[in-house]
Scaffold this active site. Sequence first.
Site, PDB file in Angstrom:
ATOM      1  N   GLU A   1       0.830  -1.225   0.000  1.00 49.94           N
ATOM      2  CA  GLU A   1       0.000   0.000   0.000  1.00 49.94           C
ATOM      3  C   GLU A   1       0.858   1.267   0.000  1.00 49.94           C
ATOM      4  O   GLU A   1       1.716   1.441   0.869  1.00 49.94           O
ATOM      5  CB  GLU A   1      -0.920  -0.021   1.226  1.00 49.94           C
ATOM      6  CG  GLU A   1      -1.887   1.150   1.255  1.00 49.94           C
ATOM      7  CD  GLU A   1      -2.887   1.065   2.417  1.00 49.94           C
ATOM      8  OE1 GLU A   1      -3.258  -0.052   2.815  1.00 49.94           O
ATOM      9  OE2 GLU A   1      -3.278   2.128   2.906  1.00 49.94           O
TER      10      GLU A   1
ATOM     11  N   LYS B   1      -7.425  -1.151  11.412  1.00 49.96           N
ATOM     12  CA  LYS B   1      -6.823  -1.579  10.133  1.00 49.96           C
ATOM     13  C   LYS B   1      -5.577  -0.733   9.868  1.00 49.96           C
ATOM     14  O   LYS B   1      -4.551  -1.243   9.418  1.00 49.96           O
ATOM     15  CB  LYS B   1      -7.843  -1.442   8.995  1.00 49.96           C
ATOM     16  CG  LYS B   1      -7.401  -2.039   7.671  1.00 49.96           C
ATOM     17  CD  LYS B   1      -6.599  -1.096   6.803  1.00 49.96           C
ATOM     18  CE  LYS B   1      -6.205  -1.749   5.484  1.00 49.96           C
ATOM     19  NZ  LYS B   1      -5.350  -0.896   4.669  1.00 49.96           N
TER      20      LYS B   1
ATOM     21  N   ASP C   1       3.917 -14.922  11.277  1.00 47.15           N
ATOM     22  CA  ASP C   1       2.588 -15.318  10.798  1.00 47.15           C
ATOM     23  C   ASP C   1       1.606 -14.161  10.997  1.00 47.15           C
ATOM     24  O   ASP C   1       1.084 -13.963  12.108  1.00 47.15           O
ATOM     25  CB  ASP C   1       2.166 -16.571  11.581  1.00 47.15           C
ATOM     26  CG  ASP C   1       0.815 -17.109  11.167  1.00 47.15           C
ATOM     27  OD1 ASP C   1       0.047 -16.387  10.514  1.00 47.15           O
ATOM     28  OD2 ASP C   1       0.525 -18.264  11.529  1.00 47.15           O
TER      29      ASP C   1
ATOM     30  N   HIS D   1      -2.120  10.002   0.299  1.00 48.38           N
ATOM     31  CA  HIS D   1      -2.357   8.749  -0.407  1.00 48.38           C
ATOM     32  C   HIS D   1      -2.236   8.929  -1.910  1.00 48.38           C
ATOM     33  O   HIS D   1      -1.550   8.190  -2.600  1.00 48.38           O
ATOM     34  CB  HIS D   1      -3.797   8.287  -0.129  1.00 48.38           C
ATOM     35  CG  HIS D   1      -3.849   7.064   0.714  1.00 48.38           C
ATOM     36  ND1 HIS D   1      -4.955   6.691   1.392  1.00 48.38           N
ATOM     37  CD2 HIS D   1      -2.927   6.127   0.978  1.00 48.38           C
ATOM     38  CE1 HIS D   1      -4.730   5.586   2.041  1.00 48.38           C
ATOM     39  NE2 HIS D   1      -3.498   5.227   1.810  1.00 48.38           N
TER      40      HIS D   1
HETATM   41  C1  MEV Z   1      -5.768   2.872   5.152  1.00 50.49           C
HETATM   42  O1  MEV Z   1      -5.034   1.757   4.776  1.00 50.49           O
HETATM   43  C2  MEV Z   1      -5.775   3.037   6.651  1.00 50.49           C
HETATM   44  C3  MEV Z   1      -6.664   4.165   7.182  1.00 50.49           C
HETATM   45  O2  MEV Z   1      -7.994   4.008   6.694  1.00 50.49           O
HETATM   46  C4  MEV Z   1      -6.634   4.064   8.677  1.00 50.49           C
HETATM   47  C5  MEV Z   1      -7.601   4.994   9.390  1.00 50.49           C
HETATM   48  O3  MEV Z   1      -8.639   5.380   8.815  1.00 50.49           O
HETATM   49  O4  MEV Z   1      -7.319   5.296  10.575  1.00 50.49           O
HETATM   50  C6  MEV Z   1      -6.181   5.502   6.721  1.00 50.49           C
END
Ligand code: MEV
Length: 427
Positions: free
Chosen positions: A85, A265, A281, A378
Amino acid sequence: MRKLISGFSKLTKDEKITWLIENYLQDQSEAENVIKQYWNHQQDLQELHDGFIENTISNFYMPFGIAPNFIINGDAFVIPMVIEESSVVAAASLVGKFWSTRGGFKTTVLGTTKIGQVHFMYAGSQTEIEAYFNKIKTDLFAATASITKNMEKRGGGILDIKLVDKTEKLANYYQLHVTFETKDSMGANFINSCLEAIAKKFETAEIEIVMSILSNSVPECLVRAEVSCKIEELGGENPQKFAEKFYQAVKIATIEPYRAVTHNKGIMNGIDAVVLATGNDFRAVEAGAHSYASRSGEYTSLSHCEIKDGIFKFWIEVPLAIGTVGGLTALHPMAKLSLEMLQNPSANMLMQIIAAAGLAQNFAALRALTTKGIQHGHMKMHLQNILNQFEANDEEKESVTTYFNKKTVTHSAVVAKIQSLRKPKTN
Ligand code: MEV
């Protein structure tokens, strides 16, 4: 219907590829080129990887990046990260540097105990099974002696075996709940071998063993990482406002499960990248982290924030069952290199490094979300991916990157810009 096959594993690698191409792929020569591009010139490496799993036909490369300038408990680290990513490694590097001048990351291991269970069915009386368990408990330890010998030399082994009555939830269902210390190894094989030996010893005509397996829920294999500084040291135009919005963002993730999942995430972006880079793992770590996040019955944030007496504090507590010996750690050349650049850490130290990487990633995401928005950074990184996808040359890359310096990057805007550059000039 497409073809099924028996005895596939017995075919040679070339035969497997031929069968796959003939039955499941369209463009035969293109497919063969894609599959073989990784192993034609790297035969030794491919052979090593062939041994990791079954039916290997090729390799799947992922970017390996490094995030320098992490200060953890006063020591400097360069953190290896494997992730596809855009912007994750860049964010980690920025945040590592940011906190390096504000006291760095403070980390502590809160526990290292792992769990395994023998699940069994028993229809007799509870008193009888308890009496049998108490009588045989010492023999259960003894049954694992040949497996635990080396682990015990390293200070690990089986900590305890308990009988658990689960019959209220499922008729006749009991467990042997076993706790382990596995020192520098993740310990999955060790735990499962011990459990199977215990089950074999425990089994009788009345006791039916259903299965013996470790648990990926490891709430007592726990690590904490923290950063803190005076609010005014956070920098920016209005550090107080920044701290307050950041605090709100963490609170939202604490009480709102939809947000908590995305919040976590982002943490896993940092955690998984280091877990992968060190040959660990990541599915086990993911499963453990999310089960920990829902331990109260509602899914919540793994990180926490506090603003008190002018101090901003941000921390994470996360279970991490990882190892620095065994498994792929020494076998995979890149995993070995990762551990070497981390100064060949103990599993405890690696837990702390991984937790710091997770916290850094969460800090980066929340800082972006509560200020410029996430797409800004991003899409800047994604711009390079789009340029590569369109096989832009150096001149086109420079021109497009400069053009988008102060403009919002969207996929269609980048494509339009590339096309405009490529349009034959007319006057
Ligand atoms: C993207 O991979 C992760 C985010 O969505 C985490 C978040 O929203 O805190 C940017």
